[in-house]
Design a protein around this motif. Structure first.
Motif, PDB file in Angstrom:
ATOM      1  N   THR A  52       0.808  -1.002   0.103  1.00 43.95           N
ATOM      2  CA  THR A  52       0.165   0.189  -0.017  1.00 43.95           C
ATOM      3  C   THR A  52       0.898   1.254  -0.150  1.00 43.95           C
ATOM      4  N   ARG A 101      -2.530   5.053   7.319  1.00 43.44           N
ATOM      5  CA  ARG A 101      -2.914   3.674   7.728  1.00 43.44           C
ATOM      6  C   ARG A 101      -2.497   3.816   9.142  1.00 43.44           C
ATOM      7  N   HIS A 129     -10.584  -0.812   4.140  1.00 47.47           N
ATOM      8  CA  HIS A 129      -9.009  -0.757   3.218  1.00 47.47           C
ATOM      9  C   HIS A 129      -9.718  -0.159   1.948  1.00 47.47           C
ATOM     10  N   GLN A 132      -7.456  -0.829  -1.485  1.00 53.18           N
ATOM     11  CA  GLN A 132      -7.291  -2.228  -1.714  1.00 53.18           C
ATOM     12  C   GLN A 132      -8.588  -2.532  -2.506  1.00 53.18           C
ATOM     13  N   ARG A 162      -9.997  -6.533   6.701  1.00 52.02           N
ATOM     14  CA  ARG A 162     -10.708  -5.118   6.527  1.00 52.02           C
ATOM     15  C   ARG A 162     -10.864  -5.167   5.020  1.00 52.02           C
ATOM     16  N   THR A 163      -9.708  -6.001   4.079  1.00 49.64           N
ATOM     17  CA  THR A 163      -9.876  -5.869   2.729  1.00 49.64           C
ATOM     18  C   THR A 163     -11.432  -6.612   2.563  1.00 49.64           C
ATOM     19  N   ARG A 225      -5.202 -13.704   4.291  1.00 49.26           N
ATOM     20  CA  ARG A 225      -4.394 -14.025   5.655  1.00 49.26           C
ATOM     21  C   ARG A 225      -4.904 -14.061   6.899  1.00 49.26           C
ATOM     22  N   GLN A 227      -5.142 -12.811  10.136  1.00 43.15           N
ATOM     23  CA  GLN A 227      -4.463 -11.344  10.597  1.00 43.15           C
ATOM     24  C   GLN A 227      -4.095 -11.477  11.875  1.00 43.15           C
ATOM     25  N   PRO A 263      -4.950 -10.116  -1.446  1.00 40.71           N
ATOM     26  CA  PRO A 263      -4.510  -8.621  -1.261  1.00 40.71           C
ATOM     27  C   PRO A 263      -3.020  -8.561  -1.062  1.00 40.71           C
ATOM     28  N   LEU A 264      -2.513  -9.970  -0.379  1.00 44.04           N
ATOM     29  CA  LEU A 264      -1.033  -9.884  -0.146  1.00 44.04           C
ATOM     30  C   LEU A 264      -0.806  -9.154   1.109  1.00 44.04           C
ATOM     31  N   PRO A 265       0.061  -9.448   2.078  1.00 39.80           N
ATOM     32  CA  PRO A 265       0.955 -10.416   2.047  1.00 39.80           C
ATOM     33  C   PRO A 265       0.539 -11.846   2.018  1.00 39.80           C
TER      34      PRO A 265
HETATM   35  C1  NCD Z   1      -3.941  -5.896   3.575  1.00 38.68           C
HETATM   36  C2  NCD Z   1      -4.054  -4.891   4.559  1.00 38.68           C
HETATM   37  O1  NCD Z   1      -3.185  -4.516   4.986  1.00 38.68           O
HETATM   38  O2  NCD Z   1      -5.342  -5.069   5.317  1.00 38.68           O
HETATM   39  N1  NCD Z   1      -2.534  -5.630   2.516  1.00 38.68           N
HETATM   40  C3  NCD Z   1      -2.750  -4.920   1.826  1.00 38.68           C
HETATM   41  O3  NCD Z   1      -2.724  -3.631   2.148  1.00 38.68           O
HETATM   42  N2  NCD Z   1      -2.394  -5.270   0.638  1.00 38.68           N
HETATM   43  C4  NCD Z   1      -4.122  -7.454   3.784  1.00 38.68           C
HETATM   44  C5  NCD Z   1      -3.352  -7.949   4.912  1.00 38.68           C
HETATM   45  O4  NCD Z   1      -2.283  -7.223   5.702  1.00 38.68           O
HETATM   46  O5  NCD Z   1      -3.525  -9.275   5.153  1.00 38.68           O
END
Ligand code: NCD
Length: 306
Positions: A52, A101, A129, A132, A162-163, A225, A227, A263-265
């Protein structure tokens, strides 16, 4: 002056325009190379980030602008006890637009209320988010050709992710989107999304526990992932972290044109052997994140390129 706190801050028509702009930027990057000359983006990150923050910075640099900011709370005056409201008032004197953030839900909103420049929510705790989501919408629309008439499986940590919350908010506005929510009991979608967003809008959804039970029907599989940083105790995290692992064998159950997004990671939830599958779109998704953030910066700064 406009801010971006949630994907709902844009109407569907405005979103379409923003995604069109991102597609034009992808095709004609040179046209936009100096659009933000003399403008500055501040990135204020109180929580870890790779994509991000760096994609925001890459976006502003691609537009010919400059960037400044901090990447951890400990290196900002937050460590001395400064409030987010005061920090943003000051940053308003240094930059033209700010992406923030923060681990606390609502922090970006508080910042936007005191800011003299547009504020973009780059993730507020387990809440939203929106950038994203813009990335996810651009990826699905570019690779599938549509945002309506899809069955999307959201898999993993639906409680703290949150994504996922932002993406559901955005996708319910398109026609005939069917949601399959795949999670263990303890990580089910919160009621403020299940009841207040899905049920309140009579959106079709189902909740299942096994990925295999959903796989054959999906047009898009959105993996997430677990969290870790939002868990109250490490034992729960360890018990749940490998609940879902997408493997080549599971991919054999899926449609030939199903997209895999993340969304990664990534931690363990997608086996690296899946990366070479043509349906794996998560690295392309990260690239789309730059185009859509370029489009967002231009839109919030009110800059038009002919
Ligand atoms: C996401 C986040 O920060 O919510 N990452 C991102 O911005 N691509 C997803 C995550 O951290 O699992």
């Amino acid at each position: 002056m406009r801010h971006l706190m949630s994907p709902l801050d844009f109407s569907v028509e405005e979103l379409d325009k923003l995604l069109d702009l991102a597609n034009d930027i992808e095709k004609n990057p040179d046209k936009y190379a100096h659009a933000c000359a003399g403008k500055k983006l501040a990135t204020c990150f109180y929580e870890p980030s790779t994509r991000t923050r760096l994609s925001f910075e890459a976006a502003m640099l691609n537009l010919g602008g400059s960037v400044l900011g901090f990447s951890e709370a400990g290196s900002s005056s937050a460590a001395k006890g400064e409030s987010v409201s005061d920090t943003i008032r000051v940053i308003s004197c240094y930059a033209d637009i700010c992406a923030i953030r923060h681990p606390k839900e609502g922090a970006a909103l508080v910042a936007s209320q005191k800011s003299l420049i547009p504020v973009i929510n780059a993730g507020d705790g387990g809440h939203q988010h929106p950038t994203q989501t813009l990335t996810d919408l651009l990826t699905i629309r570019s690779l599938k050709g549509r945002l309506s008439d899809i069955t999307i499986g959201l898999c993993g940590d639906l409680k703290f992710g949150r994504t996922v919350h932002s993406l559901i908010n955005a996708l319910i506005r398109y026609k005939n989107v069917h949601f399959v929510l795949i999670s263990p009991e303890e990580l089910r979608i919160p009621s403020y999304i299940r009841d207040d967003v899905l049920r309140a809008n009579q959106v079709e959804f189902e909740e299942v526990e096994r990925l295999e039970d959903a796989m054959t029907r999906l047009d898009v599989l959105y993996m997430t992932r677990v969290q870790r940083e939002r868990f109250f105790n490490e034992e729960d995290y360890i018990r749940l972290k490998d609940y879902y692992i997408l493997t080549k064998a599971k991919m054999e159950l899926a449609k030939e044109d199903m997209l895999v997004l993340h969304p990664l990671p990534r931690v363990n939830e997608i086996s690296v052997e899946v990366d070479s599958d043509p349906r794996a779109a998560y690295f392309k998704q990260a690239q789309y994140g730059v185009y859509v953030r370029m489009a967002l910066i231009l839109t919030l700064l009110g800059i038009q390129v002919d």
